[in-house]
Design a protein around this motif. Structure first.
Motif, short mmCIF file in Angstrom:
data_model
loop_
_atom_site.label_atom_id
_atom_site.label_comp_id
_atom_site.label_asym_id
_atom_site.label_seq_id
_atom_site.Cartn_x
_atom_site.Cartn_y
_atom_site.Cartn_z
N GLN A 400 1.29 -7.41 -4.06
CA GLN A 400 0.88 -6.84 -2.77
C GLN A 400 -0.04 -5.63 -2.93
O GLN A 400 -0.53 -5.10 -1.94
CB GLN A 400 2.11 -6.42 -1.98
N CYS A 401 -0.28 -5.20 -4.17
CA CYS A 401 -1.11 -4.01 -4.38
C CYS A 401 -2.36 -4.36 -5.16
O CYS A 401 -2.50 -5.46 -5.71
CB CYS A 401 -0.32 -2.92 -5.10
N GLN A 402 -3.27 -3.40 -5.22
CA GLN A 402 -4.51 -3.54 -5.99
C GLN A 402 -4.42 -2.62 -7.20
O GLN A 402 -4.59 -1.41 -7.09
CB GLN A 402 -5.73 -3.17 -5.13
N PRO A 403 -4.14 -3.16 -8.41
CA PRO A 403 -4.00 -2.30 -9.58
C PRO A 403 -5.36 -1.77 -10.04
O PRO A 403 -6.41 -2.25 -9.58
CB PRO A 403 -3.38 -3.24 -10.62
N ARG A 437 0.69 6.87 1.00
CA ARG A 437 -0.66 7.06 1.56
C ARG A 437 -1.05 5.93 2.51
O ARG A 437 -2.17 5.90 3.01
CB ARG A 437 -1.70 7.10 0.43
N ASN A 438 -0.11 4.98 2.72
CA ASN A 438 -0.44 3.77 3.49
C ASN A 438 -1.62 3.03 2.87
O ASN A 438 -2.52 2.55 3.56
CB ASN A 438 -0.74 4.11 4.97
N ASP A 439 -1.60 2.95 1.55
CA ASP A 439 -2.71 2.37 0.80
C ASP A 439 -2.14 1.34 -0.17
O ASP A 439 -1.03 1.49 -0.66
CB ASP A 439 -3.45 3.47 0.05
N SER A 440 -2.90 0.30 -0.45
CA SER A 440 -2.46 -0.71 -1.41
C SER A 440 -3.09 -0.52 -2.78
O SER A 440 -2.80 -1.27 -3.71
CB SER A 440 -2.79 -2.12 -0.89
N HIS A 441 -3.97 0.46 -2.91
CA HIS A 441 -4.66 0.71 -4.18
C HIS A 441 -3.84 1.66 -5.06
O HIS A 441 -3.44 2.74 -4.60
CB HIS A 441 -6.05 1.29 -3.95
N ILE A 442 -3.62 1.24 -6.29
CA ILE A 442 -2.94 2.08 -7.27
C ILE A 442 -3.98 2.95 -7.97
O ILE A 442 -4.94 2.43 -8.57
CB ILE A 442 -2.18 1.24 -8.31
N LEU A 443 -3.82 4.25 -7.89
CA LEU A 443 -4.79 5.18 -8.47
C LEU A 443 -4.44 5.49 -9.92
O LEU A 443 -3.27 5.67 -10.27
CB LEU A 443 -4.83 6.47 -7.67
N VAL A 444 -5.50 5.60 -10.74
CA VAL A 444 -5.31 5.97 -12.14
C VAL A 444 -4.68 7.36 -12.24
O VAL A 444 -3.83 7.61 -13.10
CB VAL A 444 -6.65 5.92 -12.90
N ASP A 445 -5.08 8.26 -11.34
CA ASP A 445 -4.52 9.62 -11.37
C ASP A 445 -3.00 9.59 -11.17
O ASP A 445 -2.28 10.37 -11.81
CB ASP A 445 -5.16 10.49 -10.28
#
Length: 462
Positions: A400-403, A437-445
């Motif tokens: 469900q997320c964007q790695p 964050r209501n976001d599906s993107h996984i941040l490198v940070d």
């Protein structure tokens, strides 16, 4: 209770597909009640009794498809064995049928010694002893009584398979005054057709181990994978090797393996996956409830697990096994002497167990050599290298997320040495930050912040 009084017979149940077990047990209980009535009639009216308990015909189970009938037919149980089985089962299904054994002997003003039996702590009904069974089956026939003693030997199917248990009488009291009871698993099996899974408690200090992952999700190096494949082959074909190939006469029973390596490298997961792969129950022994500072208590606690597991083909998993299987000490005081006796008990119990036992430890050298000599496999779960770490990172994220991009994950895998367990902790942290964050993107940070947290646990810095 009047002399010659009779026990109430079991109800007749209409046979249908859903009630096969109940119908079969009902017929068996009715037969059992007839045997009890005939035996009591013979006992109370020795001169005039017409009924002979041995003449009471047992139900024909040859075409019965109930679980109970299949059990009786499979083991070719004799008339006496069936009556003994019923005697132990009735307190669980129709306890009032045994109340007649509470009758008072008018001559002595107390119960009849011949009937045996005890009253439970909570159960208000009659609980049978071996003496009860001997009276029911043999009456005053000493020759028959002596022949029945074999039913209570450890080698008999009832004791050997933990179907019927005997609670030894204390002190110098006669052995045959020992209570007999059927195991809870077989109560469920004969009534519902299913074995009850034991509840975690002081009486069974082990928890069932399971996983939603599959064997293909396990990430280890090639050599470890090869060793695990050999273990998997034993789980699949061990029974055939011992039984069909007749190797039980030449090989010791069961299979014992040591998994050693850093935390988070897949030792516990592997145990759960082996069970899932072959539909076997896996139980992790809770050593905090097993190991005791009091002499002899550790062995007693562990015996509860082994007795429950016998003949069930369970996988027993001892995590942090050093607490039980650590190196023996030189004998400097009585406590050291008993600690070494404890290890001797464990060695024998391990050798006797017919299933798979897995010991897990962070350090191989922490396990006593006496145990390692008895192991069929010693498997090292090393910290994952770059290639394994990259596989772990690629498999870790939700669909469900964007790695992060593949090149970013590759850089992280190369740069940061983490175990599989630590990688999952980092992914959990970063995924929760994305959800926040209501976001599906996984941040490198966020991944890097999670890595810092894991390193800090181990006293490291990025």
């Amino acid at each position: 209770m009047n002399n010659g009084a009779t026990v109430m017979e079991g109800p007749v149940t209409t046979v249908n597909r859903l009630d096969q077990n109940a119908a079969s047990l009902s017929a068996e209980i009715t037969w059992f009640a007839g045997v009890v009535n005939a035996r009591l009639s013979e006992y109370f009216n020795k001169e005039t009794a017409d009924d002979n308990p041995a003449d009471t015909t047992a139900p024909d189970l040859s075409n019965d498809r109930s679980v109970y009938a299949e059990f009786v037919n499979y083991y070719h149980l004799s008339r006496d064995e069936r009556l003994l089985l019923m005697l132990t089962l009735i307190p669980h299904v129709q306890p009032h049928l045994l109340d007649i054994f509470f009758s008072i002997n008018k001559a002595s003003g107390r119960g009849h010694t011949e009937f045996g039996g005890i009253k439970g702590t909570r159960h208000s009904g009659f609980l049978p002893t071996i003496e009860t069974a001997l009276f029911l089956l043999a009456g005053n026939d000493l020759a028959h009584r002596f022949r029945l003693y074999k039913l209570f030997e450890p080698e008999h199917i009832f004791s050997g398979h933990q179907i019927i248990t005997i609670d030894p009488a204390p002190g110098n009291e006669p052995f045959y005054s020992s209570p007999v009871s059927i195991s809870e698993e077989y109560v469920d099996f004969f009534t519902t057709g299913q074995f009850r899974k034991p509840n975690f408690s002081m009486e069974f200090p082990a928890r069932r181990l399971s996983t939603s992952l599959n064997w293909t999700d396990l990430v280890v190096d090639d050599y470890t994978a090869q060793q695990l494949d050999e273990l998997r082959i034993w789980v699949q074909h061990g029974a055939t090797l011992y039984e069909s190939w007749g190797m039980s006469k030449k090989l010791k029973p069961g299979y014992k393996a040591l998994f050693h390596g850093p935390p988070g490298t897949g030792k516990t997961l592997t145990a759960a996956l082996l069970g899932k792969l072959y539909n076997l129950e896996v139980y992790r022994v809770d050593l905090s409830m097993v190991v005791s500072k009091y002499i002899g208590e550790t062995e007693k606690n562990l015996e509860k697990v082994f007795k429950k597991a016998e003949n069930k083909n369970w996988i027993l998993f001892f995590d942090e096994a050093d607490a039980l299987f650590g190196k023996r000490t030189s004998i400097s005081d009585s406590h050291d002497k008993y600690a070494n006796q404890e290890i001797a008990y464990l060695l024998q119990r391990l050798e006797d167990y017919r299933g798979l036992v897995i010991l897990a430890s962070n350090m191989r050298n922490n396990v006593d050599e006496a145990f390692t000599r008895r192991l069929q496999a010693i498997i090292h779960f090393q910290a994952p290298r770059t290639r394994e770490r990259l596989r772990l990172w690629n498999n870790a994220f939700s669909k469900q997320c964007q790695p992060p991009r593949p090149d970013e994950l590759e850089r992280i895998a190369q740069q940061y040495e983490l175990s599989g367990g630590s990688i999952m902790n980092v992914v959990q942290y970063a995924s929760l930050m994305a959800l926040n964050r209501n976001d599906s993107h996984i941040l490198v940070d966020d991944l890097l912040q999670g890595i810092r947290k894991e390193f800090k646990k181990e006293g490291k810095t990025i």
